[in-house]
Design a protein around this motif. Structure first.
Motif, PDB file in Angstrom:
ATOM      1  N   ARG A  64       4.480  30.401   3.232  1.00 37.02           N
ATOM      2  CA  ARG A  64       4.809  30.860   4.701  1.00 37.02           C
ATOM      3  C   ARG A  64       5.680  29.692   5.285  1.00 37.02           C
ATOM      4  O   ARG A  64       6.628  30.121   5.885  1.00 37.02           O
ATOM      5  CB  ARG A  64       3.298  30.674   5.526  1.00 37.02           C
ATOM      6  N   ASN A  67       9.230  30.959   4.174  1.00 34.87           N
ATOM      7  CA  ASN A  67       9.480  32.287   4.785  1.00 34.87           C
ATOM      8  C   ASN A  67      10.190  31.687   6.364  1.00 34.87           C
ATOM      9  O   ASN A  67      11.176  32.497   6.559  1.00 34.87           O
ATOM     10  CB  ASN A  67       8.276  33.244   4.945  1.00 34.87           C
ATOM     11  N   HIS A  73      14.501  36.069   3.650  1.00 35.51           N
ATOM     12  CA  HIS A  73      13.656  36.213   2.678  1.00 35.51           C
ATOM     13  C   HIS A  73      12.222  36.272   3.504  1.00 35.51           C
ATOM     14  O   HIS A  73      11.859  35.509   4.222  1.00 35.51           O
ATOM     15  CB  HIS A  73      13.497  34.933   1.849  1.00 35.51           C
ATOM     16  N   SER A  74      11.381  37.204   2.724  1.00 37.03           N
ATOM     17  CA  SER A  74      10.038  37.322   3.582  1.00 37.03           C
ATOM     18  C   SER A  74       9.216  37.617   2.096  1.00 37.03           C
ATOM     19  O   SER A  74       9.093  38.872   1.758  1.00 37.03           O
ATOM     20  CB  SER A  74      10.071  38.303   4.520  1.00 37.03           C
ATOM     21  N   GLU A  75       8.592  36.835   1.812  1.00 31.56           N
ATOM     22  CA  GLU A  75       7.613  36.879   0.447  1.00 31.56           C
ATOM     23  C   GLU A  75       6.183  37.135   1.136  1.00 31.56           C
ATOM     24  O   GLU A  75       5.688  36.377   2.151  1.00 31.56           O
ATOM     25  CB  GLU A  75       7.457  35.744  -0.308  1.00 31.56           C
TER      26      GLU A  75
END
Length: 184
Positions: A64, A67, A73-75
């Protein structure tokens, strides 16, 4: 009759005020407050198989933070334990009582090598040497298990300068970024 309570409380408040001033002067005289924080830092590590819930929580927290700092990027912070083939290959290195840290995965096809997949610290903890200390700690802890930290997976927005200072110098292209590799 003399008001002794008033004199005592005035003297006490003056004393407390003077102590506060002395403490501020001492704190201001510390040349590098980051060094003080580094000296007081307690590092620890865990693997996903040793404590899944804590690993999951620390992984989610670190992802988090990452991110938030990387708009491209969004894991997904949460992972499903049932999808993990070898949880013993997933490592977390962090600072006791603090958010963020470093996530490391050993390679499935060669477990003697590992790659940093995420590294994130809160903004207030950046730039004072904690990231370097975590990378050194992770490298030492992995070495005790006969595992060599070989690289760091990066996105284009990540601080390449930080990783270059850590000795990650060779570039290997990846689908959504690069890996910086430590030469043998």
């Amino acid at each position: 009759m003399v008001n002794l309570i008033g004199i005592a409380s005035e003297s006490l408040s003056s004393f407390v005020y003077n102590i506060g001033i002395k403490l501020q002067q001492c704190y201001k005289s510390i040349p590098n407050k980051g060094e003080l924080l580094l000296a007081m830092t307690k590092l620890y590590s865990l693997t996903a198989d040793s404590n899944w819930k804590k690993y999951q929580s620390k992984r989610a927290q670190t992802v988090r933070l990452y991110n938030e700092s990387c708009s491209s990027h969004s894991e997904e912070p949460e992972i499903d334990f049932s999808e993990i083939k070898k949880p013993s290959l997933l490592h977390y290195f962090g600072i006791k009582g603090e958010q963020g840290g470093i996530l490391v995965e050993q390679l499935m096809n060669n477990e003697s090598y590992a790659l940093i997949t995420f590294a994130a610290l809160p903004k207030a903890m950046q730039g004072i040497g904690l990231g370097t200390k975590l990378v050194e700690f992770a490298t030492q802890q992995l070495k005790l298990k006969s595992v060599r930290l070989v690289g760091a997976q990066l996105n284009h927005q990540d601080s390449h300068a930080f990783w270059l200072k850590q000795g990650f110098t060779e570039v290997a292209p990846l689908e959504n970024g690069i890996a910086l590799i430590i030469p043998e």
